[in-house]
Design a protein around this motif. Structure first.
Motif, PDB file in Angstrom:
ATOM      1  N   ARG A 154      51.326  53.145  39.000  1.00 17.19           N
ATOM      2  CA  ARG A 154      50.412  52.571  40.189  1.00 17.19           C
ATOM      3  C   ARG A 154      50.479  53.815  41.594  1.00 17.19           C
ATOM      4  NH1 ARG A 154      52.794  50.995  44.483  1.00 17.19           N
ATOM      5  NH2 ARG A 154      51.419  49.389  45.990  1.00 17.19           N
ATOM      6  N   PHE A 155      49.281  53.687  42.601  1.00 18.53           N
ATOM      7  CA  PHE A 155      49.455  54.432  43.202  1.00 18.53           C
ATOM      8  C   PHE A 155      48.689  53.227  44.387  1.00 18.53           C
ATOM      9  CE2 PHE A 155      45.417  56.327  42.196  1.00 18.53           C
ATOM     10  CZ  PHE A 155      44.535  55.967  42.885  1.00 18.53           C
ATOM     11  N   LEU A 156      48.932  53.590  45.467  1.00 17.85           N
ATOM     12  CA  LEU A 156      48.388  53.262  46.936  1.00 17.85           C
ATOM     13  C   LEU A 156      47.808  54.342  47.699  1.00 17.85           C
ATOM     14  CD1 LEU A 156      47.376  50.772  47.999  1.00 17.85           C
ATOM     15  CD2 LEU A 156      49.413  50.891  49.228  1.00 17.85           C
ATOM     16  N   ARG A 173      36.564  53.359  58.479  1.00 20.49           N
ATOM     17  CA  ARG A 173      37.580  53.299  59.470  1.00 20.49           C
ATOM     18  C   ARG A 173      39.013  53.845  58.803  1.00 20.49           C
ATOM     19  NH1 ARG A 173      37.120  52.644  65.025  1.00 20.49           N
ATOM     20  NH2 ARG A 173      34.935  51.328  64.800  1.00 20.49           N
ATOM     21  N   HIS A 174      38.704  52.659  57.792  1.00 20.06           N
ATOM     22  CA  HIS A 174      40.084  52.414  57.175  1.00 20.06           C
ATOM     23  C   HIS A 174      39.151  52.031  55.640  1.00 20.06           C
ATOM     24  CE1 HIS A 174      43.800  50.377  55.408  1.00 20.06           C
ATOM     25  NE2 HIS A 174      42.973  49.423  55.076  1.00 20.06           N
ATOM     26  N   TRP A 175      40.644  52.959  55.045  1.00 20.87           N
ATOM     27  CA  TRP A 175      40.394  52.754  53.431  1.00 20.87           C
ATOM     28  C   TRP A 175      41.179  52.865  52.459  1.00 20.87           C
ATOM     29  CZ3 TRP A 175      36.112  53.082  49.535  1.00 20.87           C
ATOM     30  CH2 TRP A 175      36.638  54.063  48.219  1.00 20.87           C
ATOM     31  N   GLU A 176      41.457  52.004  51.470  1.00 22.90           N
ATOM     32  CA  GLU A 176      42.535  51.938  50.521  1.00 22.90           C
ATOM     33  C   GLU A 176      42.264  51.686  49.364  1.00 22.90           C
ATOM     34  OE1 GLU A 176      45.779  49.286  52.467  1.00 22.90           O
ATOM     35  OE2 GLU A 176      45.821  47.927  50.900  1.00 22.90           O
ATOM     36  N   HIS A 177      42.847  52.446  48.128  1.00 20.50           N
ATOM     37  CA  HIS A 177      42.314  52.432  47.098  1.00 20.50           C
ATOM     38  C   HIS A 177      43.955  51.845  46.179  1.00 20.50           C
ATOM     39  CE1 HIS A 177      40.945  54.778  43.116  1.00 20.50           C
ATOM     40  NE2 HIS A 177      41.760  53.815  43.195  1.00 20.50           N
ATOM     41  N   GLU A 178      44.355  51.429  45.331  1.00 24.02           N
ATOM     42  CA  GLU A 178      45.055  51.058  44.345  1.00 24.02           C
ATOM     43  C   GLU A 178      44.322  51.134  43.089  1.00 24.02           C
ATOM     44  OE1 GLU A 178      49.264  48.422  44.430  1.00 24.02           O
ATOM     45  OE2 GLU A 178      46.853  46.880  44.575  1.00 24.02           O
ATOM     46  N   ARG A 179      45.362  51.897  42.661  1.00 21.34           N
ATOM     47  CA  ARG A 179      45.093  51.492  41.309  1.00 21.34           C
ATOM     48  C   ARG A 179      46.498  51.274  39.691  1.00 21.34           C
ATOM     49  NH1 ARG A 179      42.092  56.819  38.660  1.00 21.34           N
ATOM     50  NH2 ARG A 179      40.562  55.358  38.834  1.00 21.34           N
ATOM     51  N   THR A 180      45.891  50.507  39.902  1.00 22.45           N
ATOM     52  CA  THR A 180      47.163  49.821  38.745  1.00 22.45           C
ATOM     53  C   THR A 180      47.130  49.910  37.158  1.00 22.45           C
ATOM     54  OG1 THR A 180      47.505  48.612  40.535  1.00 22.45           O
ATOM     55  CG2 THR A 180      49.387  47.898  38.210  1.00 22.45           C
ATOM     56  N   LEU A 181      48.066  50.552  36.417  1.00 21.18           N
ATOM     57  CA  LEU A 181      48.028  51.205  35.753  1.00 21.18           C
ATOM     58  C   LEU A 181      48.570  49.456  34.250  1.00 21.18           C
ATOM     59  CD1 LEU A 181      47.655  54.627  34.763  1.00 21.18           C
ATOM     60  CD2 LEU A 181      45.593  53.203  35.138  1.00 21.18           C
ATOM     61  N   THR A 182      48.136  49.176  33.149  1.00 25.97           N
ATOM     62  CA  THR A 182      49.287  48.185  32.892  1.00 25.97           C
ATOM     63  C   THR A 182      48.895  48.015  31.347  1.00 25.97           C
ATOM     64  OG1 THR A 182      48.317  46.701  34.453  1.00 25.97           O
ATOM     65  CG2 THR A 182      49.171  45.719  32.493  1.00 25.97           C
ATOM     66  N   PRO A 183      49.582  48.187  30.648  1.00 28.86           N
ATOM     67  CA  PRO A 183      49.812  48.587  28.829  1.00 28.86           C
ATOM     68  C   PRO A 183      48.829  47.428  28.609  1.00 28.86           C
ATOM     69  CG  PRO A 183      51.761  49.436  29.954  1.00 28.86           C
ATOM     70  CD  PRO A 183      51.274  48.878  30.840  1.00 28.86           C
ATOM     71  N   VAL A 184      47.836  46.907  27.577  1.00 28.06           N
ATOM     72  CA  VAL A 184      47.897  45.832  26.970  1.00 28.06           C
ATOM     73  C   VAL A 184      47.167  46.930  25.643  1.00 28.06           C
ATOM     74  CG1 VAL A 184      46.438  44.919  29.173  1.00 28.06           C
ATOM     75  CG2 VAL A 184      45.416  47.108  27.283  1.00 28.06           C
ATOM     76  N   PRO A 185      47.297  45.088  24.183  1.00 27.39           N
ATOM     77  CA  PRO A 185      47.880  45.580  23.225  1.00 27.39           C
ATOM     78  C   PRO A 185      46.075  46.634  23.273  1.00 27.39           C
ATOM     79  CG  PRO A 185      47.500  43.355  23.573  1.00 27.39           C
ATOM     80  CD  PRO A 185      47.566  43.854  24.741  1.00 27.39           C
ATOM     81  N   GLU A 186      45.003  46.894  23.545  1.00 24.55           N
ATOM     82  CA  GLU A 186      43.835  47.501  22.831  1.00 24.55           C
ATOM     83  C   GLU A 186      44.053  49.039  23.925  1.00 24.55           C
ATOM     84  OE1 GLU A 186      42.988  44.535  25.303  1.00 24.55           O
ATOM     85  OE2 GLU A 186      43.721  43.855  23.719  1.00 24.55           O
ATOM     86  N   GLY A 187      45.156  49.057  24.562  1.00 28.88           N
ATOM     87  CA  GLY A 187      45.548  50.555  25.216  1.00 28.88           C
ATOM     88  C   GLY A 187      46.326  50.422  26.578  1.00 28.88           C
ATOM     89  N   THR A 188      45.159  50.185  27.814  1.00 29.43           N
ATOM     90  CA  THR A 188      45.872  50.291  29.556  1.00 29.43           C
ATOM     91  C   THR A 188      44.692  49.866  29.915  1.00 29.43           C
ATOM     92  OG1 THR A 188      47.255  52.449  28.689  1.00 29.43           O
ATOM     93  CG2 THR A 188      45.793  51.623  30.733  1.00 29.43           C
ATOM     94  N   ARG A 189      45.168  49.167  30.495  1.00 29.06           N
ATOM     95  CA  ARG A 189      44.198  48.088  32.270  1.00 29.06           C
ATOM     96  C   ARG A 189      43.706  49.738  32.958  1.00 29.06           C
ATOM     97  NH1 ARG A 189      44.911  43.054  31.264  1.00 29.06           N
ATOM     98  NH2 ARG A 189      42.732  42.714  30.363  1.00 29.06           N
ATOM     99  N   VAL A 190      42.782  49.645  33.210  1.00 24.55           N
ATOM    100  CA  VAL A 190      42.987  50.238  35.042  1.00 24.55           C
ATOM    101  C   VAL A 190      42.579  49.686  35.762  1.00 24.55           C
ATOM    102  CG1 VAL A 190      42.377  52.289  36.180  1.00 24.55           C
ATOM    103  CG2 VAL A 190      42.123  52.217  33.538  1.00 24.55           C
TER     104      VAL A 190
END
Length: 134
Positions: A51-53, A62-79
């Protein structure tokens, strides 16, 4: 669209980024050539590989916030990308328009990530959500 890295970021890696401190100005370029906006890039939180924020300001935001989370799932990785934005200009309907444009951009990015990291007919294990300030 491409994004340059700030000069001060030369030689930095995910592990050596200064958290909570501005890294510098990253230019956004249309077709990789025409600068149309910049991001005062700042990573507030980081869990390498998970994860990053990013909390930044931009020429247009004025404001930009981007959070990316990577989660393992049976098919691979959920982004999962979550973007929160607040335009600088108080134009009626601008937040909604920008949310649609940003949403389309991230859907495109997810399709490219999926194509790059998978082979064959694998379900797309990516999601995108956006919200915005008014």
């Amino acid at each position: 669209m491409t994004m340059t890295m700030p000069r001060r970021a030369a030689g930095l890696t995910v592990e050596t980024l200064p958290l909570g401190q501005p890294i510098g100005r990253a230019w956004l370029r249309l077709f990789g050539l025409v600068p149309f906006d910049f991001d005062h890039l700042m990573i507030d939180e980081l869990e390498p590989g998970v994860r990053f924020l990013e909390r930044s300001t931009m020429l247009s935001m004025r404001h930009w916030e981007h959070e990316r989370t990577l989660t393992p799932v049976p098919e691979g990785t959920r982004v999962h990308d979550r973007v929160t934005l607040q335009p600088r200009l108080p134009v009626p309907g601008l937040s909604m328009l920008l949310a649609r444009i940003v949403g389309a951009f991230f859907r495109h990015r997810h399709r490219r990530l999926h194509k790059h990291f998978t082979t064959g007919d694998v379900p797309r294990p990516t999601t995108f959500s956006t919200r915005f300030y008014r």
